[in-house]
Design an enzyme around this catalytic site. Structure first.
Site, PDB file in Angstrom:
ATOM      1  N   ARG A  39      35.770   5.173  53.834  1.00  0.00           N
ATOM      2  CA  ARG A  39      35.524   3.733  53.961  1.00  0.00           C
ATOM      3  C   ARG A  39      36.658   3.045  54.706  1.00  0.00           C
ATOM      4  NH1 ARG A  39      31.893   0.227  51.840  1.00  0.00           N
ATOM      5  NH2 ARG A  39      30.986   1.915  50.625  1.00  0.00           N
ATOM      6  N   LEU A  68      29.605   2.599  55.054  1.00  0.00           N
ATOM      7  CA  LEU A  68      28.217   3.059  55.028  1.00  0.00           C
ATOM      8  C   LEU A  68      27.220   1.919  55.109  1.00  0.00           C
ATOM      9  CD1 LEU A  68      26.532   5.722  54.611  1.00  0.00           C
ATOM     10  CD2 LEU A  68      26.526   5.166  52.172  1.00  0.00           C
ATOM     11  N   VAL A  87      27.490  13.413  52.527  1.00  0.00           N
ATOM     12  CA  VAL A  87      27.819  13.471  51.103  1.00  0.00           C
ATOM     13  C   VAL A  87      27.913  12.081  50.491  1.00  0.00           C
ATOM     14  CG1 VAL A  87      29.493  14.402  49.434  1.00  0.00           C
ATOM     15  CG2 VAL A  87      29.092  15.604  51.585  1.00  0.00           C
ATOM     16  N   TYR A 164      18.622   5.870  40.513  1.00  0.00           N
ATOM     17  CA  TYR A 164      19.402   6.931  41.149  1.00  0.00           C
ATOM     18  C   TYR A 164      18.501   8.061  41.620  1.00  0.00           C
ATOM     19  CZ  TYR A 164      23.028  10.519  41.694  1.00  0.00           C
ATOM     20  OH  TYR A 164      23.853  11.506  42.191  1.00  0.00           O
ATOM     21  N   LYS A 168      17.596   9.073  45.594  1.00  0.00           N
ATOM     22  CA  LYS A 168      17.866  10.400  46.146  1.00  0.00           C
ATOM     23  C   LYS A 168      16.620  10.975  46.814  1.00  0.00           C
ATOM     24  CE  LYS A 168      22.212  10.895  45.173  1.00  0.00           C
ATOM     25  NZ  LYS A 168      23.219  10.930  46.270  1.00  0.00           N
ATOM     26  N   PRO A 192      22.987  19.020  43.834  1.00  0.00           N
ATOM     27  CA  PRO A 192      24.018  19.540  42.937  1.00  0.00           C
ATOM     28  C   PRO A 192      23.760  19.169  41.488  1.00  0.00           C
ATOM     29  CG  PRO A 192      24.960  18.230  44.746  1.00  0.00           C
ATOM     30  CD  PRO A 192      23.492  17.934  44.683  1.00  0.00           C
TER      31      PRO A 192
END
Length: 365
Positions: A39, A68, A87, A164, A168, A192
């Site tokens: 960032r 981002l 990531v 969340y 994704k 993951p």
């Protein structure tokens, strides 16, 4: 599409994070040239550990500031890259339109690059197992790549804690569809498990729930896991390895997803107990477990634990296609604890030192 070439150029978004930092380190170990996206490249708290890597001194690792949330932030960075390890986390999982907007501008940067062959998108096992109705776990207990949460359940909304997982899946599909439409690159997803293992920088102790939970265990007080779900873990170093092998592998195809976890499954109470077993030298005082859930949830503890006990964790695809060997959770816990103490200067809550009289009593006994 072709995988990335050996010693090629790879951009890593979220490079200051727990997982992103290990992806950077492992790429450098393999001989790649890495563009680490953070960032703020001027934030020493989050970037000094990257600058301490040997690749930074030689110029093989470069740091790039990229917010981002700002469209176009990756355009210049991705130019000339062969691969992207995406990531980075978005800042708001509860807003699907925002998530799609972020995906769109990252995808636009990949398309504009004219050089990127492959993108690995970091998703989560939440996009595999996160259910509004816990009984869906009992109905479909095998957790593998082709399992998705019940998306037809009308209660699956951000307001009910599904943001969340939903975000994704939005990202997984957005990148795969864009890659197919382009025909110039492909997108592969890594899902993951609960990342555990050594931090590389003090700030990372707060950049993920699992290493933070281990920190609180060391400090003497930790919280019960949500809905009594056991930890389903992956060593962060193995997670990074999966990402890199997905960039390199000849067999993976656009739109495929690969779960990264060891298949270890342990309750949070067991994690706390294992610290003393693995590192008796710490003389860690037994930490206090706090259960913050309302009585109606506590009354279902046995039922919920019974449902989670049915879950069968699989990592066949990562092992068979990528050849990854996963570390044991014991090693991950030990290395996490030692890094928290050595790097983040966490002071464990230790048992009182035995008195001289007690030592004599032990000898006599």
């Amino acid at each position: 599409m072709a995988p990335i070439p050996k010693q090629g150029v790879v951009a890593v978004t979220g490079a200051a994070g727990f997982l992103g930092g290990w992806v950077v380190r492992r790429l450098l170990d393999r001989g790649y040239r890495v563009r680490a996206c953070v960032r703020s490249a001027d934030d020493p708290i989050r970037t000094d550990f990257l600058k301490a890597m040997p690749g930074y001194a030689s110029g093989r690792l470069t740091l790039h500031g990229a917010d981002l949330d700002q469209a176009g932030c990756f355009d210049a960075i991705f130019e000339g890259c062969h691969g992207v390890a995406h990531v980075s986390h978005v800042s708001n999982y509860a807003d699907p339109d925002y998530v799609r907007g972020v995906c769109d501008h990252v995808i636009a940067a990949v398309n504009r690059s004219g050089s990127v062959n492959r993108v690995v998108v970091t998703s989560s096992v939440a996009a595999v197992i996160s259910e509004v109705d816990i009984h869906e776990v009992a109905r479909r207990p095998v957790f593998y790549e082709d399992r998705y949460p019940d998306e037809m359940n009308p209660k699956r909304t951000p307001e009910r804690g599904q943001g969340y997982s939903m975000a994704k899946l939005i990202a997984e599909r957005a990148f795969a569809e864009a890659a197919e439409a382009s025909g110039q690159w492909d997108a592969v997803t890594c899902c993951p498990g609960d990342n555990v293992g050594p931090i590389q920088s003090a700030h990372q102790k707060d950049m993920g729930p699992w290493q933070h939970h281990i920190e609180t265990m060391l400090l003497g007080r930790y919280v019960q896991n949500g809905a009594y779900r056991p930890w389903m873990t992956v060593d962060v170093r193995d997670d990074a390895e999966v990402h890199i092998r997905l960039l390199e592998n000849l067999e993976v195809k656009n739109g495929e997803r690969y779960i990264a976890w060891s298949t270890d499954k342990r309750n949070v109470e067991d994690i706390a107990a294992h610290i003393s077993r693995l590192l008796p030298e710490l003389r860690l005082a037994p930490p206090e477990l706090v259960d913050p859930f309302p009585d109606r949830i506590k009354a279902r503890e046995a039922e919920l634990r019974g449902i989670w006990a049915l879950a069968e964790l699989r990592n066949d695809r990562a092992r068979n296609v990528l050849g990854v060997q996963f570390r044991s959770l014991d090693q991950s816990i030990r290395d996490c604890v030692e890094s928290l103490i050595a790097i983040a200067k966490v002071q464990p809550n230790q048992l009182a030192a035995p008195t001289a009289d007690a030592e004599v009593g032990e000898m006599v006994g």
